[in-house]
Design a protein around this motif. Sequence first.
Motif, mmCIF file in Angstrom:
data_model
loop_
_atom_site.group_PDB
_atom_site.id
_atom_site.type_symbol
_atom_site.label_atom_id
_atom_site.label_comp_id
_atom_site.label_asym_id
_atom_site.label_seq_id
_atom_site.Cartn_x
_atom_site.Cartn_y
_atom_site.Cartn_z
ATOM 1 N N UNK A 177 0.817 -1.211 0.000
ATOM 2 C CA UNK A 177 0.000 0.000 0.000
ATOM 3 C C UNK A 177 0.848 1.257 0.000
ATOM 4 N N UNK A 178 1.932 1.231 -0.766
ATOM 5 C CA UNK A 178 2.853 2.365 -0.781
ATOM 6 C C UNK A 178 3.155 2.815 -2.204
ATOM 7 N N UNK A 179 3.614 4.062 -2.303
ATOM 8 C CA UNK A 179 4.149 4.607 -3.537
ATOM 9 C C UNK A 179 5.603 4.970 -3.276
ATOM 10 N N UNK A 180 6.481 4.528 -4.175
ATOM 11 C CA UNK A 180 7.892 4.857 -4.046
ATOM 12 C C UNK A 180 8.318 5.748 -5.197
ATOM 13 N N UNK A 181 8.928 6.876 -4.863
ATOM 14 C CA UNK A 181 9.411 7.813 -5.869
ATOM 15 C C UNK A 181 10.788 8.282 -5.436
ATOM 16 N N UNK A 182 11.809 7.722 -6.074
ATOM 17 C CA UNK A 182 13.167 8.020 -5.632
ATOM 18 C C UNK A 182 13.384 7.463 -4.233
ATOM 19 N N UNK A 183 13.826 8.320 -3.326
ATOM 20 C CA UNK A 183 14.058 7.910 -1.939
ATOM 21 C C UNK A 183 12.827 8.105 -1.062
ATOM 22 N N UNK A 184 11.743 8.577 -1.660
ATOM 23 C CA UNK A 184 10.528 8.877 -0.882
ATOM 24 C C UNK A 184 9.542 7.723 -0.965
ATOM 25 N N UNK A 185 8.949 7.373 0.174
ATOM 26 C CA UNK A 185 7.901 6.355 0.228
ATOM 27 C C UNK A 185 6.664 6.936 0.884
ATOM 28 N N UNK A 186 5.544 6.798 0.213
ATOM 29 C CA UNK A 186 4.273 7.329 0.715
ATOM 30 C C UNK A 186 3.341 6.172 1.029
ATOM 31 N N UNK A 187 2.823 6.135 2.245
ATOM 32 C CA UNK A 187 1.870 5.105 2.644
ATOM 33 C C UNK A 187 0.451 5.598 2.390
ATOM 34 N N UNK A 188 -0.367 4.713 1.822
ATOM 35 C CA UNK A 188 -1.746 5.054 1.490
ATOM 36 C C UNK A 188 -2.729 4.320 2.389
ATOM 37 N N UNK A 189 -3.917 4.904 2.541
ATOM 38 C CA UNK A 189 -5.007 4.238 3.263
ATOM 39 C C UNK A 189 -5.708 3.275 2.320
ATOM 40 N N UNK A 190 -6.510 2.361 2.893
ATOM 41 C CA UNK A 190 -7.107 1.280 2.101
ATOM 42 C C UNK A 190 -7.947 1.798 0.935
ATOM 43 N N UNK A 191 -8.800 2.795 1.169
ATOM 44 C CA UNK A 191 -9.631 3.310 0.083
ATOM 45 C C UNK A 191 -8.781 4.004 -0.976
ATOM 46 N N UNK A 192 -7.712 4.681 -0.556
ATOM 47 C CA UNK A 192 -6.808 5.322 -1.499
ATOM 48 C C UNK A 192 -6.094 4.282 -2.352
ATOM 49 N N UNK A 193 -5.720 3.162 -1.736
ATOM 50 C CA UNK A 193 -5.055 2.083 -2.468
ATOM 51 C C UNK A 193 -5.962 1.553 -3.560
ATOM 52 N N UNK A 194 -7.208 1.266 -3.211
ATOM 53 C CA UNK A 194 -8.128 0.692 -4.188
ATOM 54 C C UNK A 194 -8.460 1.675 -5.300
ATOM 55 N N UNK A 195 -8.621 2.961 -4.971
ATOM 56 C CA UNK A 195 -8.914 3.961 -5.993
ATOM 57 C C UNK A 195 -7.730 4.103 -6.942
ATOM 58 N N UNK A 196 -6.532 4.185 -6.384
ATOM 59 C CA UNK A 196 -5.347 4.302 -7.228
ATOM 60 C C UNK A 196 -5.156 3.040 -8.065
#
Length: 222
Positions: free
Chosen positions: A138-157
């Motif tokens: 449930x994460x997005x990785x961009x370079x050295x940055x990692x963003x954690x998403x909530x469950x509804x955000x994960x499914x929408x994305x």
Amino acid sequence: MRYLLVEDNIELSEAVIKRLALDGHAVDHATTLSQAEDCLSAASYDLILLDVMLPDGDGRDFLARSRAHLETPVIVLTARSQVSDRVGALDQGADDYITKPFDFLELEARCRAVLRRRGGSARNEIALGDVIFDLLAGTLRHGDETLELRSREIRLLEVFARHPGQIMSKSQLMDRLFSYDTAVTENAIEVYVGRLRRRIDGIGLRIETVRGLGYRIETEVA
């Protein structure tokens, strides 16, 4: 993602629905093959969980009849452990099977595996430009940055990520994210899209509004 569960054991069904909902999945429930046919005629599903022995017939026979026009991946739920039963289910069109009683972690893993295969991927990751979307973490990785998403955000994305460049209308997003028994309006979609927009701002992704049509995800060029 939106699943159809075809299972007449109410206690098991409630447990499965509750577990999948924790990951943000929408689940419609049918207790008979007739109800399943009604659901399939009215909505599109990402995955079907199909019991074998149902009050109005055998799920495997239903699957064999439906495969001529049904492309949705199917996992058969069966209490039969004989190799011949499992082979028969696969030959009749099942993408996978799981034997009852099963562990929910195994069920979730098999769902992910089937969806990966249908998406042509061997991993739980989707590349969106320079951004790596890890569906399991449930994460997005961009370079050295990692963003954690909530469950509804994960499914929408996930909906956007599986349809790159495609305009998704509000009604399509509602269909993918919510089950029949969830009261929701198109305004709710606007709220969820707005929240996801704010979350992914600045990491190389953006959700574009296409006036009068819907939304689509775009990768930003550095």
